[in-house]
Design a protein around this motif. Structure first.
Motif, PDB file in Angstrom:
ATOM      1  N   ARG A 116     -34.577   1.098 -25.300  1.00  0.00           N
ATOM      2  CA  ARG A 116     -33.786   0.955 -24.080  1.00  0.00           C
ATOM      3  C   ARG A 116     -34.589   1.267 -22.819  1.00  0.00           C
ATOM      4  O   ARG A 116     -34.446   0.604 -21.782  1.00  0.00           O
ATOM      5  CB  ARG A 116     -32.577   1.885 -24.166  1.00  0.00           C
ATOM      6  N   ASN A 159     -34.982  -1.283 -19.751  1.00  0.00           N
ATOM      7  CA  ASN A 159     -34.558  -0.913 -18.398  1.00  0.00           C
ATOM      8  C   ASN A 159     -35.703  -1.049 -17.401  1.00  0.00           C
ATOM      9  O   ASN A 159     -35.494  -1.454 -16.253  1.00  0.00           O
ATOM     10  CB  ASN A 159     -34.024   0.523 -18.381  1.00  0.00           C
ATOM     11  N   ASP A 183     -29.020  -6.994 -22.342  1.00  0.00           N
ATOM     12  CA  ASP A 183     -28.503  -5.768 -21.730  1.00  0.00           C
ATOM     13  C   ASP A 183     -26.979  -5.713 -21.822  1.00  0.00           C
ATOM     14  O   ASP A 183     -26.394  -4.662 -22.147  1.00  0.00           O
ATOM     15  CB  ASP A 183     -28.946  -5.721 -20.264  1.00  0.00           C
TER      16      ASP A 183
END
Length: 265
Positions: free
Chosen positions: A80, A84, A118
């Motif tokens: 993640r 990001n 996402d």
């Protein structure tokens, strides 16, 4: 009176079902001032240094997407932080006329695909992207100071660039979608990449092609106008990529779309 109300309810229900099936093709019609250079009126390549390095996304795709385009969403969850980082990199860009057409095209395709992943991760576990409220209409994607939806990226940016092969490059996280390519799109390779994914999709099990009849993906129905410009018929377009040539008078029908999540098992 009760019969009238019931008939009206059935009519509304049917209309909603039809709208739902066509949500991807209708969501988002405002480019918000973002560039949409026409691929037919611009240089398709540039010798200039690329504006953006998509290396992080390329690494994540190679790690978490198999050759069939199935996605390891749990693996993406574990990465993640890197995802990001890439999303922030995309959102920090300020697109302008200094970007080549191919750079803009690669940017929007990667933007759509990365933010779709996402979206799934933020709602995981989920059976289908259609179970997520506002999947294509919520403006959760940032480009500089501009908020835009996935539907906006597709319909108001990518489709305005007059490149129908984008429909085989963007992925809506579903079984019947064109597969998610396990490499990032780049300005340097985008012509080769678009040809590859289009040919693979046309000749995949997502279409049933014979000389006298074809059963095509619903994508060819929803976006028919994108494939039939300049006097081409839909059969003309498919024949450019199909290994089995279709007769000009062949009957055309469309396959039911499988919206289940494209998750690797």
């Amino acid at each position: 009176m009760k019969k009238l109300i019931l008939s009206f309810a059935i009519l509304i229900s049917g209309a909603c079902m039809f709208a739902s099936c066509n949500l991807i093709s209708s969501a988002g019609f405002n480019s918000k001032g973002l560039p949409t250079p026409d691929v037919n009126n611009n240089e398709r390549s540039s010798d200039e240094q690329a504006k953006l390095d998509h290396g992080i996304w390329d690494e994540l795709l190679k790690k978490h997407v198999d050759d069939a385009g199935m996605v390891d969403y749990k693996g993406f969850q574990n990465d993640r932080k890197k995802l990001n980082e890439y999303l922030n990199l995309l959102s920090d860009q300020k697109l302008d006329d200094s970007w080549s057409t191919d750079e803009v095209l690669a940017y929007y395709i990667n933007l759509y695909n990365a933010y779709t992943v996402d979206l799934i991760l933020r709602n995981y576990p989920v059976k289908s992207i259609k179970d997520i409220n506002g999947a294509w209409t919520s403006e959760f994607v940032m480009i500089g100071d501009t908020e835009i939806s996935l539907g906006g990226i597709e319909n108001s940016l990518l489709r305005k660039m007059n490149e129908p092969r984008i429909h085989f490059a963007i992925n809506c996280a579903s079984i019947s979608c064109p597969k998610l390519l396990n490499e990032a799109y780049t300005a340097e390779k985008i012509e080769e990449q678009l040809e590859k994914v289009t040919k693979e999709f046309v000749n995949s099990e997502k279409n049933e092609i014979a000389g006298s009849s074809v059963k095509l993906s619903s994508i060819f129905d929803w976006y028919k106008g994108d494939f039939t410009e300049k006097g081409k018929s839909l059969i003309d377009y498919v024949n450019m990529y199909s290994e089995t040539k279709i007769e000009s008078g062949a009957s055309i029908s469309y396959k039911e779309y499988n919206w289940n999540l494209n998750e690797a098992k």
